[in-house]
Scaffold this motif. Structure first.
Motif, short mmCIF file in Angstrom:
data_model
loop_
_atom_site.label_atom_id
_atom_site.label_comp_id
_atom_site.label_asym_id
_atom_site.label_seq_id
_atom_site.Cartn_x
_atom_site.Cartn_y
_atom_site.Cartn_z
N ARG A 78 6.11 -79.92 -31.40
CA ARG A 78 7.00 -81.08 -31.58
C ARG A 78 7.03 -81.94 -30.32
O ARG A 78 7.17 -83.17 -30.39
CB ARG A 78 8.41 -80.61 -31.91
CG ARG A 78 9.30 -81.76 -32.40
CD ARG A 78 10.75 -81.35 -32.50
NE ARG A 78 11.54 -82.44 -33.03
CZ ARG A 78 11.92 -83.53 -32.32
NH1 ARG A 78 11.50 -83.67 -31.07
NH2 ARG A 78 12.66 -84.46 -32.88
N SER A 79 6.88 -81.32 -29.16
CA SER A 79 6.92 -82.07 -27.90
C SER A 79 5.76 -83.06 -27.78
O SER A 79 5.82 -83.97 -26.95
CB SER A 79 6.89 -81.10 -26.72
OG SER A 79 5.65 -80.42 -26.66
N LEU B 15 4.95 -85.07 -30.16
CA LEU B 15 5.21 -86.16 -31.10
C LEU B 15 6.36 -87.02 -30.61
O LEU B 15 7.20 -86.59 -29.81
CB LEU B 15 5.55 -85.60 -32.49
CG LEU B 15 4.51 -84.71 -33.16
CD1 LEU B 15 5.07 -84.12 -34.44
CD2 LEU B 15 3.24 -85.50 -33.45
N ASP B 16 6.44 -88.23 -31.12
CA ASP B 16 7.59 -89.09 -30.84
C ASP B 16 7.83 -90.01 -32.03
O ASP B 16 7.03 -90.09 -32.96
CB ASP B 16 7.38 -89.91 -29.56
CG ASP B 16 6.07 -90.71 -29.59
OD1 ASP B 16 5.60 -91.05 -30.70
OD2 ASP B 16 5.54 -91.00 -28.50
N GLY B 17 8.98 -90.64 -32.01
CA GLY B 17 9.30 -91.64 -33.03
C GLY B 17 9.27 -91.10 -34.45
O GLY B 17 9.82 -90.03 -34.74
N ASN C 88 6.88 -89.89 -36.25
CA ASN C 88 6.17 -88.62 -36.44
C ASN C 88 7.06 -87.42 -36.12
O ASN C 88 7.04 -86.41 -36.82
CB ASN C 88 4.91 -88.56 -35.58
CG ASN C 88 3.74 -89.27 -36.24
OD1 ASN C 88 3.75 -89.51 -37.45
ND2 ASN C 88 2.73 -89.62 -35.45
N ALA C 89 7.86 -87.54 -35.06
CA ALA C 89 8.77 -86.45 -34.71
C ALA C 89 9.83 -86.27 -35.79
O ALA C 89 10.16 -85.13 -36.17
CB ALA C 89 9.43 -86.73 -33.36
#
Length: 607
Positions: free
Chosen positions: A349-350, A352-354, A356-357
């Protein structure tokens, strides 16, 4: 290809090319016409695989009911309830006593039109998951309760006088007929309920799996599976109850009472004599419902249920007591599984951002919510419902035994369910008119004839698949549940008789261990499994939990990442290679083998 390589075959045998075992001629007469390849135009053009995961042994005629109800009801949810865009149901046939399957695809041009309906229907379930699942448990338990109320009793010498006075005007024979039909209907009803949530559990996991593969192209399949592990499952409850009883027995100093658990009454009396009233109360409380559990998978009339064969759970408790006294850890490593799950989730998870997270959190959360049902349904349907069903069928059969139709209550399984209905009418007609029924002079010889055919069929293992496979196997359920992938089919086709030093399959649960193999074909052989051995089987049953505490690893002939064997092994922290196709026939008991659950490979180190 070099000249030393074994050429790859292009197809598996056709059904008509398989040899009928000596003594099994006429086997087709044992099964319904619609389950035979000979009566199914075009079946030679389709690819079929053997579902030895759920039906590892030959069917007796009456036992086809489990296969028919299960696969039909699976299909209805894909095809008619959920309208899964790329997948209809699974066509199924019986050949030489074994069940073969062929997934039915949706024509490509029809897929877009199914998407809106699919999203609306699946969305309703996922948005109301907890409430609908509570309703599901209530429905299933209600069906089981009604099944328990059905009775099959011999007919009286005369109608009670009270029935004359009341004007009832019935002789009681209608009860046997109605209860038999109702038993079949109720069993069918719970099989329909069975698949209401099961395919959704697979869909939720598949959605998360597909998303993870998109955003992390190199993520191992096992890493995705680990992100939903360590959950509390009702399927583990029967085994957990036995472990708690073992710990309680040690606390109360009752070890000596378990010297001979094959003697159930003697064991319980020894506990009573040793002042074990508190233990016995806990033991009694555990039985309803958790002893409605079989060492098989619930699909066969010979499956032994704990409730009726209490030497089985008492034997497991005895072994757990030994291990507790030895200082062994008998509980599943849940804390370690959860820690590993959380570590992997955070690791990926780390990255990914936005959006996608957010999508990752939503899809993983939904998969984790739905995941337990993939195993829990087994207890309610395959174990509890089918346990009551088989018990009631044997109760009916005892009525026929008393009437001289056949000698043993298990003989009824050599009739199909339509013939049982005919036999009931034969029985009540003879009773009603005061003349001998035809059954006692017809069925004993016919049952022996069928038994001879059945025994002959049982001498031959099934072909893993039939006919020409497609170039690519893309149907997701076939891959996830059965482990039927393009690569695995090619492995089966390689016919690599020149190298028996290894078998390959699906990397279903991580870890690498070495140990002696113990090949098990039937649940009755489980008592032979020794501490530290590696279990090699056509398939394992979810109810083999007490065995998983003794073994180092598991190898199966069939099964994918979401098969029962794979899930249970991951939850017990055991390496597993599933879907080998021929592991149980290539490996022999006592051989030293190395199981690599990371790579999906089993090496035979000796012999």
């Amino acid at each position: 290809m070099t000249t030393t390589e074994t050429p790859i075959m292009k197809s598996f045998p056709k059904p008509s090319e398989l040899t009928v075992p000596d003594g099994a001629q006429g086997w087709e007469e044992l099964y319904p016409y619609h389950l035979l390849f000979a009566n199914s135009p075009g079946s030679d053009e389709k690819f079929w695989f053997c579902d030895s995961q759920h039906w590892p042994t030959v069917f007796k005629p009456f036992e086809t009911i489990g296969g028919e109800f299960a696969v039909k009801c699976l299909g209805q949810y894909n095809t008619r309830h959920l309208l899964i865009p790329p997948a209809n149901g699974i066509e199924f046939k019986i050949h030489l006593g074994y069940l073969y399957m062929s997934p039915v695809p949706v024509p490509e041009e029809e897929i877009p039109g199914r998407v809106p309906e699919f999203e609306k229907r699946v969305g309703h379930y996922f948005q109301n998951w907890d409430a609908l699942l509570d309703q599901w448990r209530e429905k299933v338990r209600g069906t089981i309760a009604e099944m328990e109320e059905l009775r099959f009793q011999p007919l009286p010498d005369k109608v009670p006088f009270d029935d004359i006075v009341s004007g009832k005007a019935k002789d009681g024979s209608e009860v046997i007929m109605e209860n038999y039909d109702r038993l079949i209907q109720l069993t069918y009803q719970n099989w329909q309920y069975h698949f209401e949530f099961l395919n959704l559990g697979y869909l939720a996991y598949l959605d998360f799996f597909t998303f993870a593969k998109q955003v992390f192209p190199n993520i191992p399949d096992q890493a995705v599976a680990k992100m939903v592990q360590g959950v509390d499952m009702e399927l583990f409850k029967p085994d957990d109850e036995l472990k708690q009883l073992a710990v309680k027995a040690v606390e109360l100093g009752l070890q000596s009472a378990f010297a001979d658990t094959d003697d159930v009454e003697g064991t319980l009396q020894a506990i009573r004599d040793a002042g074990g009233a508190e233990w016995l109360a806990q033991y009694e409380a555990a039985q309803d419902p958790w002893f409605n559990f079989t060492v098989g998978n619930g699909f066969y009339g010979h499956d032994k249920y704990w409730l009726e064969h209490q030497e089985i759970p008492l034997g497991y408790i005895k072994d757990y007591i030994r291990r507790v006294d030895d200082g062994q850890q008998i509980l599943r490593p849940v804390e370690a599984l959860i820690a590993e799950r959380d570590r992997i989730i955070e690791e990926y998870r780390s990255l990914l951002d936005g959006d996608n997270a957010a999508a990752f959190d939503a899809k993983r959360g939904l998969a984790a919510t739905a995941y337990p049902y993939v195993e829990n349904h087994n207890f309610y349907i395959e174990h509890w419902t089918m346990g009551v069903f088989w018990r009631k069928v044997r109760e009916l059969s005892r009525v026929f035994v008393q009437a001289g139709f056949w000698a043993d209550e298990a003989d009824l399984f050599y009739l199909n369910r339509g013939e049982v209905r005919d036999a009931i009418f034969d029985l009540v007609t003879g009773w009603a008119v005061g003349a001998p029924a035809s059954g006692p002079s017809y069925w004993p010889a016919e049952i022996e004839r069928r038994r001879t055919i059945f025994d002959a069929l049982n001498t031959q293992r099934p072909q893993p698949a039939l006919n020409t496979p497609p170039e690519q196997i893309t149907e997701p359920f076939t891959q996830m549940l059965w482990g039927i992938t393009t690569e695995q089919v090619q492995q089966w086709l390689s016919d690599d008789d020149g190298d028996d030093s290894a078998v390959t399959g699906m990397a279903a649960s991580p870890g690498v261990v070495e140990g002696r193999a113990r090949v098990v074909y039937h649940a009755d052989q489980l008592s032979e499994v020794q501490d530290g051995e590696i279990l090699v089987a056509t398939i394992t049953a979810p109810s083999w939990g007490p065995i998983f505490g003794k073994i180092k690893a598991t190898v199966t002939d069939i099964g994918g990442m979401m098969s029962h064997a794979a899930i249970v092994c991951r939850e017990y922290g055991l390496p597993a290679v599933t879907g080998t196709g021929n592991g149980s026939t290539t490996i022999t008991t006592g051989q030293l083998i190395r199981v690599d659950g990371n790579a999906g490979r089993v090496e035979i180190l000796e012999g």
